[in-house]
Design an enzyme around this catalytic site. Sequence first.
Site, PDB file in Angstrom:
ATOM      1  N   ASP A   1       0.858  -1.183   0.000  1.00 17.00           N
ATOM      2  CA  ASP A   1       0.000   0.000   0.000  1.00 17.00           C
ATOM      3  C   ASP A   1       0.890   1.228   0.000  1.00 17.00           C
ATOM      4  O   ASP A   1       1.972   1.219   0.609  1.00 17.00           O
ATOM      5  CB  ASP A   1      -0.906   0.010   1.229  1.00 17.00           C
ATOM      6  CG  ASP A   1      -2.006  -1.038   1.168  1.00 17.00           C
ATOM      7  OD1 ASP A   1      -2.459  -1.360   0.051  1.00 17.00           O
ATOM      8  OD2 ASP A   1      -2.430  -1.525   2.229  1.00 17.00           O
TER       9      ASP A   1
ATOM     10  N   ASP B   1      -7.125  -1.200  -4.520  1.00 14.91           N
ATOM     11  CA  ASP B   1      -8.153  -0.749  -3.576  1.00 14.91           C
ATOM     12  C   ASP B   1      -9.044   0.318  -4.213  1.00 14.91           C
ATOM     13  O   ASP B   1     -10.273   0.275  -4.083  1.00 14.91           O
ATOM     14  CB  ASP B   1      -7.510  -0.176  -2.307  1.00 14.91           C
ATOM     15  CG  ASP B   1      -6.715  -1.202  -1.533  1.00 14.91           C
ATOM     16  OD1 ASP B   1      -7.066  -2.399  -1.576  1.00 14.91           O
ATOM     17  OD2 ASP B   1      -5.737  -0.803  -0.870  1.00 14.91           O
TER      18      ASP B   1
END
Length: 184
Positions: free
Chosen positions: A133, A146
């Site tokens: 991430d 995401d």
Amino acid sequence: MQKEEHIFFIENKRFIQPLGKKVIMLFYITAVIVLLIDQITKVLVRLNVEMYERLTWMGIELTYIENSGMAGGFFPGYARVFGVISILFVMFVFYLRRNKAWRGPIINISMGFLVGGAIGNGMDRLIFGQVTDFIVRGSGILNIADHALEIGIVLLIVHELVQWLRRRRNQESKEEYEGDEYVQ
């Protein structure tokens, strides 16, 4: 092979709209583009940014972390379980796509975003045991997959609203059509 089509009514006239291969291909094209962008950006971050390093790129705040859980870091250590769930989700989407109600440009793009995002994060979870991430948004840190999942959900909601409005309009048109008396 069964021909794909939508049936709808406009001003008491029944129309059949065939769906071409281009509309169906939107699903695959979207999924592949999402997957490629997701994986390329994750590789670039892993190779060029130190863990927990913060930087700004084109006005976007970036911080590199590895997440072994799900979105928001919930359930850490269960990456492989979520990887299997991603596979099941993708299989479920392919099952849903067989339903004629789940056809058309918006739903194909929506499902492409959902599948591309699920495969992107699922691959990371199954291969690395964690997800890279790096995009800071609010109090969370996300990745392209995401964001693709979020876009897919929004488009799914838009599709369902459009379908609901069409069914409502078609039902009204059909009722008017059936209510008209045949005049010679």
